[in-house]
Design an enzyme around this catalytic site. Structure first.
Site, PDB file in Angstrom:
ATOM      1  N   GLU A  72     -59.090   0.459 -15.665  1.00  0.00           N
ATOM      2  CA  GLU A  72     -59.414  -0.326 -13.748  1.00  0.00           C
ATOM      3  C   GLU A  72     -58.182   0.532 -13.378  1.00  0.00           C
ATOM      4  O   GLU A  72     -57.672   1.125 -13.147  1.00  0.00           O
ATOM      5  CB  GLU A  72     -58.379  -1.523 -13.930  1.00  0.00           C
ATOM      6  CG  GLU A  72     -58.108  -2.833 -12.371  1.00  0.00           C
ATOM      7  CD  GLU A  72     -57.294  -3.338 -12.492  1.00  0.00           C
ATOM      8  OE1 GLU A  72     -57.640  -3.582 -11.123  1.00  0.00           O
ATOM      9  OE2 GLU A  72     -56.751  -3.245 -12.802  1.00  0.00           O
ATOM     10  N   ASP A  88     -55.335  -1.959 -17.670  1.00  0.00           N
ATOM     11  CA  ASP A  88     -55.254  -2.910 -16.110  1.00  0.00           C
ATOM     12  C   ASP A  88     -54.603  -1.531 -15.467  1.00  0.00           C
ATOM     13  O   ASP A  88     -53.949  -0.858 -15.720  1.00  0.00           O
ATOM     14  CB  ASP A  88     -54.405  -4.255 -16.092  1.00  0.00           C
ATOM     15  CG  ASP A  88     -54.051  -4.839 -14.960  1.00  0.00           C
ATOM     16  OD1 ASP A  88     -55.123  -5.090 -14.546  1.00  0.00           O
ATOM     17  OD2 ASP A  88     -52.692  -4.144 -13.869  1.00  0.00           O
ATOM     18  N   HIS A 144     -61.857 -11.488 -11.429  1.00  0.00           N
ATOM     19  CA  HIS A 144     -60.922 -12.290 -10.919  1.00  0.00           C
ATOM     20  C   HIS A 144     -60.008 -11.809  -9.943  1.00  0.00           C
ATOM     21  O   HIS A 144     -59.607 -12.745  -8.952  1.00  0.00           O
ATOM     22  CB  HIS A 144     -60.058 -12.098 -12.385  1.00  0.00           C
ATOM     23  CG  HIS A 144     -58.881 -10.949 -12.874  1.00  0.00           C
ATOM     24  ND1 HIS A 144     -60.051  -9.992 -13.154  1.00  0.00           N
ATOM     25  CD2 HIS A 144     -58.305 -10.849 -12.409  1.00  0.00           C
ATOM     26  CE1 HIS A 144     -59.474  -8.784 -13.084  1.00  0.00           C
ATOM     27  NE2 HIS A 144     -57.449  -9.317 -12.706  1.00  0.00           N
ATOM     28  N   ASP A 145     -59.896 -11.077  -9.281  1.00  0.00           N
ATOM     29  CA  ASP A 145     -59.489 -10.214  -8.093  1.00  0.00           C
ATOM     30  C   ASP A 145     -60.847  -9.857  -6.957  1.00  0.00           C
ATOM     31  O   ASP A 145     -60.143 -10.205  -5.708  1.00  0.00           O
ATOM     32  CB  ASP A 145     -59.247  -9.073  -8.084  1.00  0.00           C
ATOM     33  CG  ASP A 145     -57.550  -9.018  -9.514  1.00  0.00           C
ATOM     34  OD1 ASP A 145     -57.144  -9.803  -9.056  1.00  0.00           O
ATOM     35  OD2 ASP A 145     -57.490  -7.875 -10.031  1.00  0.00           O
ATOM     36  N   ASP A 176     -57.246  -7.982 -21.940  1.00  0.00           N
ATOM     37  CA  ASP A 176     -56.728  -6.789 -21.498  1.00  0.00           C
ATOM     38  C   ASP A 176     -55.696  -6.439 -21.692  1.00  0.00           C
ATOM     39  O   ASP A 176     -55.083  -6.393 -22.242  1.00  0.00           O
ATOM     40  CB  ASP A 176     -56.345  -7.516 -20.541  1.00  0.00           C
ATOM     41  CG  ASP A 176     -57.171  -7.447 -19.116  1.00  0.00           C
ATOM     42  OD1 ASP A 176     -56.806  -6.758 -18.746  1.00  0.00           O
ATOM     43  OD2 ASP A 176     -57.477  -7.825 -18.269  1.00  0.00           O
TER      44      ASP A 176
END
Length: 585
Positions: A271, A214, A344-345, A113
């Site tokens: 993302e 991210d 994860h979100d 990430d």
């Protein structure tokens, strides 16, 4: 891939330019919740190493790790204090080096990430930046004077708090699009960009295989940082139109590609909340020299009211099909899709779009099939492959996510809303649904830890766990294995053109994939009824070979009189089938 086009010299359509990252299946690991080896209740790098054989058995090719860098953990590692150091709870840099060696030894790849929009407020850059207005690091972050005794503008952060925080020492506000402890970097400063590029180079030179970036489409902000349109009487408003997908972001990414990404054979995925297909063609177009692919969120918003996930609404299959099919159609031959239901979100997919009760197994297999048979790179979130479900905690104290606690603060403690109603929406949409520990077996704490887990384990772990799934040849786990094997064996799964059938049907999702001399048919019932599927006349074929199904399928449909697969057959609840069509050319 045994029939990989990335290394093949066989002719293929120009629109299907081969690449290794198009042919892989990615498995996302949330390290804090994956596997704990030292009994402190927190997953660690040694835990990932211990479970690599499991991931190899599943058949995935790439592991994506959520942030493992040194962090105060205000936002579970997305607030980074030191980009070149491993969070102590997870292990050491030596542990990471061993993990990377072990991953590569098994023929898999590892993606990290990259959190480059913001840092922790404890990062040395920000500590220096807030020390005085004339510090050399002051311009590494976004500082502004207030306006009329208030914040510089009216933006609301992602975490339901104002996007500006007052700094008493220097008498200015700093911008944070997430929590107050995650100040945004100033990408207009070339020194910031070079520092980020140097961090990327550090990890790439270690041998990692790419980055998930991210909120990368937020690194450029609109000039002047204008107010966002607000409702009458509303003090703060969502300002995404001024910090998402700004034109200058492409300058930054092309510079990143030229200086860093082009020097390595890696995979990149951004993302990018708020992107349309038009944006995606700019971020990930075949000849744009920016990213390989992006995560889009349109399909994650179909059960939200006006984009507010905390105001859920019923969703319709026609909406979901329309969104996903538009991305398939409009990117085909121009850019590459990423395919995901969970991360994860997001809530657990079987609880969100499937049935986590009596049809958990069938609906989880169906959802996996629909996704993995599309064109794009599929992402599996840890536990998805065994059908892990949402977890409804009774008390707000049992949740750990900063977003959930900010919601509680704003809506319940300040706003006076009904606590039970807010808990219900958290049960549906809260990010901690995806963050409960991985369920390995039916021993205490699901085999995740010998200590006290950092967040409670889902109480259904005695029935839903890896040990049980691996032992059952008809489990969700083995269905995922078969899906991955099909992708490795048949280029049509990777490169075939997608065509939606029955777009107005509210129960059945059906589509074809066509590549060279292959055409496959995918048919899925999204609900618990028994609709009749009839192949449209526009899809001529003589017959079909059944390649995959989530129910046992007899040659004549288990006595169903109108069964004539693949032309006509009745679907059972959450049933899905994949056929190779014959005689269609």
């Amino acid at each position: 891939m045994s029939t990989s086009l990335a290394t093949s010299t066989n002719a293929q359509p120009q629109s299907c330019r081969p690449a290794w990252w198009k042919e892989v299946v990615v498995y996302q690991i949330y390290p804090r919740s994956f596997m704990d080896t030292n009994g402190d209740g927190i997953g660690d790098l040694r835990g990932i190493i211990a479970r690599l054989d499991y991931l190899q058995t599943l058949g995935v090719d790439v592991l994506w790790l959520n942030p493992i860098y040194d962090s105060p953990n205000d936002d579970m590692g997305y607030d980074i204090r030191d980009y070149r150091k491993i969070m102590a709870e997870f292990g050491t840099l030596d542990d990471f080096d061993e993990l990377l060696r072990q991953v590569h030894a098994r023929g898999m790849k590892l993606v990290m990430d990259l959190v480059a929009n913001h840092t922790s407020d404890e990062h040395p850059w920000f500590v220096a930046s807030r020390s005085s207005r004339d510090n050399p690091y002051r311009d590494w972050y976004i500082w502004r004077d207030g306006k009329d005794g208030r914040e510089p503008n009216n933006w609301l952060s992602h975490f339901s708090v104002p996007a500006w925080t007052w700094d008493e020492r220097t008498g200015q506000y700093y911008l944070h699009l997430f929590s107050r402890r995650q100040p945004d970097l100033n990408w207009e400063n070339p020194k910031v960009r070079e520092a980020i590029f140097d961090i990327m180079r550090f990890w790439l030179d270690k041998g990692i295989d790419g980055f998930r970036m991210d909120v990368i489409n937020a690194i450029a902000k609109a000039e002047g940082l204008p107010d966002a349109p607000a409702q009458p009487g509303q003090r703060y408003a969502w300002g995404g139109q001024y910090f998402l997908n700004q034109p200058k972001v492409h300058d930054y990414l092309r510079e990143m590609h030229e200086k860093i990404l082009s020097k390595y054979d890696i995979m990149t995925v951004g993302e990018t909340g708020g992107v349309t297909t038009e944006h995606a063609l700019l971020f990930a177009g075949e000849d744009r020299h920016e990213l390989n692919m992006v995560f889009q969120f349109e399909h994650m918003s179909i059960d939200a009211t006006d984009g507010d996930k905390w105001r859920p609404r019923p969703w319709r299959l026609t909406e979901l099909k329309a969104v996903m099919s538009r991305w398939q159609d409009e990117l085909y031959g121009k850019a590459w899709n990423s395919l995901y239901w969970s991360n994860h979100d997001q809530p657990r997919v079987v609880s969100r779009f499937g049935n986590d009760g009596p049809y958990r197994v069938e609906s989880a297999k169906m959802l996996a099939t629909v996704l993995h048979m599309m064109q794009g790179t599929p992402y599996i979130y840890q536990g998805e492959e065994i059908g892990m479900t949402n977890c409804a905690f009774d008390r707000i104290e049992d949740y750990r996510d900063v977003e959930i606690h900010n919601l509680w603060q704003e809506r319940v403690l300040k706003g006076g809303e009904d606590p039970a109603a807010i808990l219900r929406v958290i049960h549906l949409k809260g990010r901690d649904n995806a963050r409960t520990p991985m369920q390995w077996d039916d021993s205490p704490n699901a085999g995740f830890t010998t200590g006290t887990p950092w967040i409670r384990v889902n109480p259904n772990y005695p029935e839903i766990n890896v040990r049980q799934a691996m032992a059952d040849p008809n489990s969700i786990f083995h269905h995922y294995r078969r899906l991955i094997q099909l992708r490795k064996q048949h280029p049509v799964v990777v490169y075939g053109k997608y065509e939606l059938l029955l777009p107005e049907d509210e129960e059945i999702w059906a589509y074809t994939r066509t590549f060279m001399d292959e055409r496959w048919l995918v048919v899925a019932n999204f609900f618990d009824g028994s609709p009749l599927f009839e192949l449209p006349p526009a899809v001529p074929c003589q017959g079909g070979e059944l390649l995959l199904a989530n129910y046992p399928v007899e040659p004549h449909g288990e006595g169903v009189a109108d069964e004539n697969p693949p032309h006509r057959f009745r679907l059972r609840p959450y049933e899905c089938r994949v056929y190779r069509l014959t005689g269609w050319r």
